[in-house]
Design a protein around this motif. Structure first.
Motif, PDB file in Angstrom:
ATOM      1  N   PHE A 238       8.175 -46.479   3.090  1.00 56.98           N
ATOM      2  CA  PHE A 238       7.060 -45.580   3.393  1.00 56.98           C
ATOM      3  C   PHE A 238       7.488 -44.110   3.439  1.00 56.98           C
ATOM      4  CE2 PHE A 238       4.995 -49.264   5.919  1.00 56.98           C
ATOM      5  CZ  PHE A 238       4.590 -49.850   4.735  1.00 56.98           C
ATOM      6  N   ASP A 239       8.704 -43.801   3.945  1.00 55.12           N
ATOM      7  CA  ASP A 239       9.132 -42.414   4.155  1.00 55.12           C
ATOM      8  C   ASP A 239      10.474 -42.161   3.471  1.00 55.12           C
ATOM      9  OD1 ASP A 239       6.903 -41.945   5.742  1.00 55.12           O
ATOM     10  OD2 ASP A 239       7.948 -42.582   7.576  1.00 55.12           O
ATOM     11  N   ASP A 240      10.866 -40.875   3.460  1.00 56.37           N
ATOM     12  CA  ASP A 240      12.175 -40.491   2.936  1.00 56.37           C
ATOM     13  C   ASP A 240      13.260 -40.874   3.949  1.00 56.37           C
ATOM     14  OD1 ASP A 240      11.226 -39.376   0.574  1.00 56.37           O
ATOM     15  OD2 ASP A 240      10.799 -37.461   1.536  1.00 56.37           O
ATOM     16  N   VAL A 241      14.258 -41.637   3.498  1.00 59.01           N
ATOM     17  CA  VAL A 241      15.354 -42.075   4.365  1.00 59.01           C
ATOM     18  C   VAL A 241      16.657 -41.896   3.582  1.00 59.01           C
ATOM     19  CG1 VAL A 241      16.362 -43.967   5.698  1.00 59.01           C
ATOM     20  CG2 VAL A 241      13.877 -43.763   5.516  1.00 59.01           C
ATOM     21  N   GLY A 242      17.704 -41.387   4.265  1.00 58.24           N
ATOM     22  CA  GLY A 242      18.998 -41.180   3.634  1.00 58.24           C
ATOM     23  C   GLY A 242      19.727 -42.493   3.378  1.00 58.24           C
ATOM     24  N   PRO A 243      20.890 -42.420   2.753  1.00 58.43           N
ATOM     25  CA  PRO A 243      21.655 -43.649   2.480  1.00 58.43           C
ATOM     26  C   PRO A 243      22.153 -44.286   3.776  1.00 58.43           C
ATOM     27  CG  PRO A 243      22.957 -41.712   1.965  1.00 58.43           C
ATOM     28  CD  PRO A 243      21.579 -41.213   2.260  1.00 58.43           C
ATOM     29  N   ILE A 244      22.268 -45.633   3.764  1.00 58.90           N
ATOM     30  CA  ILE A 244      22.735 -46.393   4.931  1.00 58.90           C
ATOM     31  C   ILE A 244      23.814 -47.357   4.477  1.00 58.90           C
ATOM     32  CG2 ILE A 244      20.484 -46.239   6.078  1.00 58.90           C
ATOM     33  CD1 ILE A 244      20.068 -49.207   5.298  1.00 58.90           C
ATOM     34  N   VAL A 245      24.614 -47.842   5.439  1.00 60.40           N
ATOM     35  CA  VAL A 245      25.650 -48.862   5.204  1.00 60.40           C
ATOM     36  C   VAL A 245      25.121 -50.192   5.716  1.00 60.40           C
ATOM     37  CG1 VAL A 245      28.004 -49.583   5.664  1.00 60.40           C
ATOM     38  CG2 VAL A 245      27.488 -47.156   5.425  1.00 60.40           C
ATOM     39  N   GLY A 246      25.002 -51.185   4.840  1.00 60.85           N
ATOM     40  CA  GLY A 246      24.481 -52.489   5.229  1.00 60.85           C
ATOM     41  C   GLY A 246      25.506 -53.319   5.973  1.00 60.85           C
ATOM     42  N   VAL A 247      25.053 -54.460   6.501  1.00 53.20           N
ATOM     43  CA  VAL A 247      25.966 -55.365   7.213  1.00 53.20           C
ATOM     44  C   VAL A 247      27.008 -55.954   6.270  1.00 53.20           C
ATOM     45  CG1 VAL A 247      24.300 -55.956   8.988  1.00 53.20           C
ATOM     46  CG2 VAL A 247      24.336 -57.278   6.869  1.00 53.20           C
ATOM     47  N   ASP A 248      26.737 -55.925   4.960  1.00 49.87           N
ATOM     48  CA  ASP A 248      27.721 -56.382   3.980  1.00 49.87           C
ATOM     49  C   ASP A 248      28.638 -55.248   3.542  1.00 49.87           C
ATOM     50  OD1 ASP A 248      25.813 -54.897   2.728  1.00 49.87           O
ATOM     51  OD2 ASP A 248      25.352 -56.374   1.154  1.00 49.87           O
ATOM     52  N   GLU A 249      28.601 -54.073   4.288  1.00 51.32           N
ATOM     53  CA  GLU A 249      29.463 -52.917   4.061  1.00 51.32           C
ATOM     54  C   GLU A 249      29.206 -52.276   2.705  1.00 51.32           C
ATOM     55  OE1 GLU A 249      33.521 -53.838   4.720  1.00 51.32           O
ATOM     56  OE2 GLU A 249      33.251 -54.338   6.852  1.00 51.32           O
ATOM     57  N   LYS A 250      27.992 -52.434   2.147  1.00 53.06           N
ATOM     58  CA  LYS A 250      27.582 -51.749   0.936  1.00 53.06           C
ATOM     59  C   LYS A 250      26.634 -50.602   1.306  1.00 53.06           C
ATOM     60  CE  LYS A 250      27.950 -55.796  -2.091  1.00 53.06           C
ATOM     61  NZ  LYS A 250      27.214 -56.677  -3.035  1.00 53.06           N
ATOM     62  N   VAL A 251      26.645 -49.554   0.499  1.00 56.61           N
ATOM     63  CA  VAL A 251      25.795 -48.392   0.753  1.00 56.61           C
ATOM     64  C   VAL A 251      24.486 -48.571  -0.006  1.00 56.61           C
ATOM     65  CG1 VAL A 251      25.601 -45.895   0.567  1.00 56.61           C
ATOM     66  CG2 VAL A 251      27.810 -46.930   1.085  1.00 56.61           C
ATOM     67  N   TYR A 252      23.356 -48.413   0.705  1.00 56.03           N
ATOM     68  CA  TYR A 252      22.022 -48.509   0.130  1.00 56.03           C
ATOM     69  C   TYR A 252      21.314 -47.167   0.310  1.00 56.03           C
ATOM     70  CZ  TYR A 252      22.842 -53.565   0.226  1.00 56.03           C
ATOM     71  OH  TYR A 252      23.356 -54.817   0.050  1.00 56.03           O
ATOM     72  N   GLY A 253      20.545 -46.799  -0.677  1.00 56.31           N
ATOM     73  CA  GLY A 253      19.795 -45.565  -0.585  1.00 56.31           C
ATOM     74  C   GLY A 253      20.414 -44.468  -1.415  1.00 56.31           C
TER      75      GLY A 253
END
Length: 282
Positions: A238-253
């Protein structure tokens, strides 16, 4: 956490501007690893914070500091060997004075002296004294002379072998032929079938509360929970969100409104809770 980040920036600036090593604590590299681990944990706990950018910058700064210090230590080892171990000017000598670089950590000090030993061995192998010693050893090797055998007179060992062969031939001539035994009927030659082995009944297995079914399969609740947490789901942002680190230690966003993204269920729940997105089934 921010204080150590500022300390890294100061050390980076000193390494760039000075030819000598910057002064650091003995546990400098251990502290860097602990600091980066704390940033990763913080990024997982709060995917909407600015910790992700700080983590990447800290990794770049720490790498540059380590590489610059490696170059300075290597250059110091080479220069000290050139000054102390003389080549092609008479007999080689090694009179290394205590010129160890300052501000070395225990890991870097071990690295420096290993370079000194390697360079010293190399110069010893190419020295004139070493090469002359190798040439003398090659000259001293003398091949043994081959003795000529007299084939006209048989050796005593050869005469004994001829006598043994003649005696063996006489024994073969005097031996009586062996009569073959009569063959048995085909019915007797056929061996009787062996009885089938008795099946051993397995011992009774005690009831296990963790048993899944009667086939001794067990239900791994921990693996089931981990698999559910790392399950990938599709989400509408829905909104602008920066990159995050998932529980699998991969970067999303980074994420933009109306994006359809796939990420782990645990991270997607954070979006659902903060009304930043909703799950979409395709």
């Amino acid at each position: 956490m921010d204080q150590f980040y500022q300390e890294l920036r100061k050390i980076q600036k000193k390494e760039r501007n000075n030819a000598t090593l910057a002064r650091v604590e003995e546990d400098f590299y251990t502290t860097i690893h602990q600091y980066l681990d704390e940033l990763r944990q913080e990024a997982i706990r709060d995917p909407f914070s600015n910790v992700h950018g700080m983590l990447k910058e800290a990794q770049i700064i720490a790498t540059e500091i380590c590489e610059r210090r490696e170059h300075k230590i290597t250059d110091a080892a080479v220069v000290n060997i050139h000054r102390s171990y003389h080549l092609f000017t008479g007999k080689p000598q090694f009179d290394l004075v205590d010129t160890t670089p300052l501000n070395l950590t225990p890991e870097e000090e071990k690295f420096y002296f290993s370079l000194i030993d390697t360079l010293k061995n190399h110069r010893g192998n190419i020295s004139l004294e070493k090469l002359s010693d190798d040439d003398d050893k090659e000259k001293k090797v003398i091949k043994p002379k081959e003795t000529q055998k007299n084939t006209l007179i048989p050796a005593p060992s050869e005469e004994k072998e001829d006598d043994e062969v003649l005696n063996r031939l006489d024994e073969i001539k005097k031996a009586k032929p062996i009569k073959p035994e009569p063959r048995q009927p085909i019915e007797k030659q056929v061996s009787k079938p062996k009885p089938a082995p008795k099946k051993v009944q397995p011992e009774a297995i005690e009831d296990n509360p963790n048993a899944f079914d009667e086939q001794d399969e067990f239900y791994d609740f921990e693996s089931k929970r981990v698999a559910k947490d790392t399950e990938l789901v599709t989400m509408l942002v829905f909104d602008d969100v920066g990159p995050i680190v998932g529980v699998d230690e991969k970067v999303y966003g980074p994420f933009r409104p109306q994006d359809l993204v796939t990420l782990p269920l645990v991270n997607a729940k954070v979006f659902f809770k903060n009304r930043k997105g909703r799950q979409v089934k395709i």
